[in-house]
Design a protein around this motif. Structure first.
Motif, mmCIF file in Angstrom:
data_model
loop_
_atom_site.group_PDB
_atom_site.id
_atom_site.type_symbol
_atom_site.label_atom_id
_atom_site.label_comp_id
_atom_site.label_asym_id
_atom_site.label_seq_id
_atom_site.Cartn_x
_atom_site.Cartn_y
_atom_site.Cartn_z
ATOM 1 N N GLN A 198 0.853 -1.189 0.000
ATOM 2 C CA GLN A 198 0.000 0.000 0.000
ATOM 3 C C GLN A 198 0.890 1.239 0.000
ATOM 4 O O GLN A 198 1.697 1.435 0.907
ATOM 5 C CB GLN A 198 -0.903 0.028 1.233
ATOM 6 C CG GLN A 198 -1.878 1.207 1.218
ATOM 7 C CD GLN A 198 -2.464 1.492 2.581
ATOM 8 O OE1 GLN A 198 -1.765 1.936 3.482
ATOM 9 N NE2 GLN A 198 -3.746 1.232 2.731
ATOM 10 N N LEU A 199 0.741 2.055 -1.043
ATOM 11 C CA LEU A 199 1.547 3.260 -1.151
ATOM 12 C C LEU A 199 0.710 4.483 -0.787
ATOM 13 O O LEU A 199 -0.436 4.606 -1.225
ATOM 14 C CB LEU A 199 2.076 3.419 -2.580
ATOM 15 C CG LEU A 199 2.863 2.221 -3.134
ATOM 16 C CD1 LEU A 199 3.390 2.537 -4.521
ATOM 17 C CD2 LEU A 199 4.000 1.833 -2.204
ATOM 18 N N PRO A 200 1.254 5.375 0.013
ATOM 19 C CA PRO A 200 0.495 6.579 0.383
ATOM 20 C C PRO A 200 0.273 7.473 -0.819
ATOM 21 O O PRO A 200 1.110 7.563 -1.723
ATOM 22 C CB PRO A 200 1.400 7.252 1.423
ATOM 23 C CG PRO A 200 2.771 6.748 1.120
ATOM 24 C CD PRO A 200 2.601 5.352 0.613
ATOM 25 N N SER A 201 -0.881 8.118 -0.863
ATOM 26 C CA SER A 201 -1.161 9.109 -1.909
ATOM 27 C C SER A 201 -1.810 10.301 -1.236
ATOM 28 O O SER A 201 -2.684 10.143 -0.388
ATOM 29 C CB SER A 201 -2.052 8.524 -3.009
ATOM 30 O OG SER A 201 -3.129 7.791 -2.480
ATOM 31 N N SER A 202 -1.384 11.492 -1.612
ATOM 32 C CA SER A 202 -1.721 12.697 -0.848
ATOM 33 C C SER A 202 -3.167 13.144 -0.995
ATOM 34 O O SER A 202 -3.728 13.750 -0.104
ATOM 35 C CB SER A 202 -0.799 13.846 -1.267
ATOM 36 O OG SER A 202 -0.911 14.087 -2.659
ATOM 37 N N SER A 203 -3.793 12.852 -2.124
ATOM 38 C CA SER A 203 -5.136 13.367 -2.357
ATOM 39 C C SER A 203 -6.200 12.464 -1.771
ATOM 40 O O SER A 203 -5.953 11.304 -1.441
ATOM 41 C CB SER A 203 -5.383 13.521 -3.860
ATOM 42 O OG SER A 203 -5.301 12.263 -4.494
ATOM 43 N N PHE A 204 -7.429 13.020 -1.647
ATOM 44 C CA PHE A 204 -8.576 12.206 -1.266
ATOM 45 C C PHE A 204 -8.871 11.281 -2.446
ATOM 46 O O PHE A 204 -8.295 11.418 -3.520
ATOM 47 C CB PHE A 204 -9.763 13.120 -0.949
ATOM 48 C CG PHE A 204 -10.949 12.393 -0.375
ATOM 49 C CD1 PHE A 204 -10.824 11.575 0.727
ATOM 50 C CD2 PHE A 204 -12.197 12.534 -0.958
ATOM 51 C CE1 PHE A 204 -11.915 10.917 1.259
ATOM 52 C CE2 PHE A 204 -13.298 11.876 -0.443
ATOM 53 C CZ PHE A 204 -13.160 11.068 0.675
ATOM 54 N N ILE A 205 -9.726 10.296 -2.255
ATOM 55 C CA ILE A 205 -10.039 9.343 -3.319
ATOM 56 C C ILE A 205 -10.287 10.076 -4.635
ATOM 57 O O ILE A 205 -11.145 10.953 -4.718
ATOM 58 C CB ILE A 205 -11.267 8.495 -2.941
ATOM 59 C CG1 ILE A 205 -10.879 7.527 -1.812
ATOM 60 C CG2 ILE A 205 -11.785 7.718 -4.139
ATOM 61 C CD1 ILE A 205 -12.039 6.714 -1.276
ATOM 62 N N SER A 206 -9.505 9.712 -5.663
ATOM 63 C CA SER A 206 -9.600 10.426 -6.935
ATOM 64 C C SER A 206 -9.106 9.546 -8.066
ATOM 65 O O SER A 206 -8.420 8.544 -7.849
ATOM 66 C CB SER A 206 -8.757 11.708 -6.892
ATOM 67 O OG SER A 206 -7.381 11.387 -6.822
ATOM 68 N N PHE A 207 -9.429 9.951 -9.276
ATOM 69 C CA PHE A 207 -8.978 9.216 -10.451
ATOM 70 C C PHE A 207 -7.460 9.309 -10.592
ATOM 71 O O PHE A 207 -6.815 8.387 -11.083
ATOM 72 C CB PHE A 207 -9.654 9.763 -11.711
ATOM 73 C CG PHE A 207 -9.206 9.085 -12.974
ATOM 74 C CD1 PHE A 207 -9.555 7.764 -13.231
ATOM 75 C CD2 PHE A 207 -8.424 9.761 -13.897
ATOM 76 C CE1 PHE A 207 -9.129 7.132 -14.393
ATOM 77 C CE2 PHE A 207 -8.006 9.130 -15.062
ATOM 78 C CZ PHE A 207 -8.361 7.809 -15.309
ATOM 79 N N ALA A 208 -6.882 10.417 -10.150
ATOM 80 C CA ALA A 208 -5.432 10.606 -10.262
ATOM 81 C C ALA A 208 -4.675 9.511 -9.527
ATOM 82 O O ALA A 208 -3.612 9.072 -9.976
ATOM 83 C CB ALA A 208 -5.040 11.975 -9.724
ATOM 84 N N ALA A 209 -5.212 9.062 -8.402
ATOM 85 C CA ALA A 209 -4.548 8.012 -7.633
ATOM 86 C C ALA A 209 -4.503 6.698 -8.387
ATOM 87 O O ALA A 209 -3.702 5.818 -8.073
ATOM 88 C CB ALA A 209 -5.257 7.818 -6.293
ATOM 89 N N HIS A 210 -5.367 6.551 -9.390
ATOM 90 C CA HIS A 210 -5.426 5.302 -10.151
ATOM 91 C C HIS A 210 -4.556 5.317 -11.396
ATOM 92 O O HIS A 210 -4.248 4.254 -11.950
ATOM 93 C CB HIS A 210 -6.874 5.011 -10.557
ATOM 94 C CG HIS A 210 -7.048 3.694 -11.249
ATOM 95 N ND1 HIS A 210 -6.748 2.493 -10.635
ATOM 96 C CD2 HIS A 210 -7.455 3.382 -12.509
ATOM 97 C CE1 HIS A 210 -6.986 1.490 -11.482
ATOM 98 N NE2 HIS A 210 -7.408 2.015 -12.628
#
Length: 328
Positions: A220-232
């Protein structure tokens, strides 16, 4: 050969999207990598059937390649993820949440299995043509391609011993029985599941679908934004992976809070911010804590370590599915 590096796996998962067009020049450019053999006939372009009924198509979905320098006895099988081409046929495949038996008799997602089954004869032919390549088979995919890669890896484990699976932002390909079999047959240490903490795709479909390996929750890698398409997006997975080793990726993920800190958070009257992904991590951890307290060891599915690896949506779906009456 052992596992390829996270960087190589991420680059292949990203670049395999280029082969969708099927253009010879594009495929030739993709194959011009040091990991791949330069011998004629060492690659097999894969076409898959995607979509359903009116909206359906068949186009470039994956590629099989024999390994090159340093990977001479290895094989690479790679699948692209969802695109919007063909009037969104891939999206129809993603949305077919029903269950059917895979070619090895295990319960899997209909849409993912349909795409894999349409490519299976070509993959089988490639494996037979390269029977002398007795090294590792590296199976790689992002998003929809990751789910197809998981089904392919389980199928390949019936034919080969050394399978390594690499997925990025992968949705859940099958039910718990499939996940258990894949974990057992391929081996938990050979399954490299990478996902961002705010990528919604790995959270679906919800229970009873589940991920492999069932012994731990992957990378599991941290991602700064709230749930978003960018995280995918695969390009963001490439950035998150960077030049890290698999061992280093293990340490990048969020650490699970201990029981005392969770209980303190549950009792706190401090306002919460729903736009903060940390809030949802705490809610997820809190629900896990409550379920363990209420249910105890009554149901094997809810026991650790599986409990820690399933999403908040899964836990809510599990409660609804079981019809558990939880009082205040």
């Amino acid at each position: 050969m052992g596992a390829i590096t996270p960087e190589i796996a991420a680059n292949l998962a990203n670049d395999v999207y280029l082969i969708q067009s099927g253009l010879a020049s594009v495929i030739e450019d993709f194959l011009d990598r040091p990991e791949f053999s330069k011998k004629s006939g060492s690659a097999q372009h894969l076409k898959a059937k995607v979509g359903f009924r009116i909206i359906n198509a068949e186009d470039g979905f994956g590629i099989c390649v024999r390994g090159g320098t340093g990977y001479e006895n290895d094989l690479f099988i790679m699948f692209r993820g969802t695109t919007t081409k063909n009037y969104g046929a891939d999206i129809i495949s993603d949305a077919r949440f029903g269950v059917e038996k895979s070619d090895t008799g295990l319960p899997v997602h209909i849409g993912f299995n349909h795409a894999f089954s349409s490519m299976m004869p070509a993959i089988d032919e490639f494996i037979k043509m390269n029977a002398d390549a007795i090294g590792t088979v590296h199976v790689i995919g992002h998003s929809l391609g990751g789910a197809v890669a998981a089904i392919a890896a389980e199928w390949l484990s019936e034919k080969r011993n050394n399978i390594k699976l690499y997925t990025f932002g992968c949705p859940k390909p099958g039910l718990e029985f499939f996940a258990d079999k894949l974990t057992t047959k391929v081996g938990a240490d050979n399954i490299h599941r990478v996902y961002h903490s705010t990528d919604v795709v790995p959270m679906v479909p919800v229970y009873p679908f589940t991920h492999s390996p069932t012994t731990h929750c992957g990378y599991q890698l941290p991602s700064s934004s709230f749930i978003s398409f960018a995280a995918h997006k695969m390009v963001n997975y490439q950035k998150s992976v960077g030049t890290s080793t698999w061992e280093e990726l293990k340490n990048k993920g969020e650490k699970t809070a201990d029981a005392n800190s969770i209980e303190h958070w549950l009792k706190s009257d401090k306002p919460i911010n729903p736009a903060d992904p940390k809030t949802w991590e705490w809610i997820n951890a809190g629900l896990t804590w409550v379920l363990r307290k209420v249910i105890g060891g009554a149901d094997v599915y809810m026991q650790a370590p599986i409990m820690s690896s399933i999403s908040l949506a899964d836990k809510i779906a599990w409660i609804l599915h079981k019809g558990i009456d939880l009082s205040i």
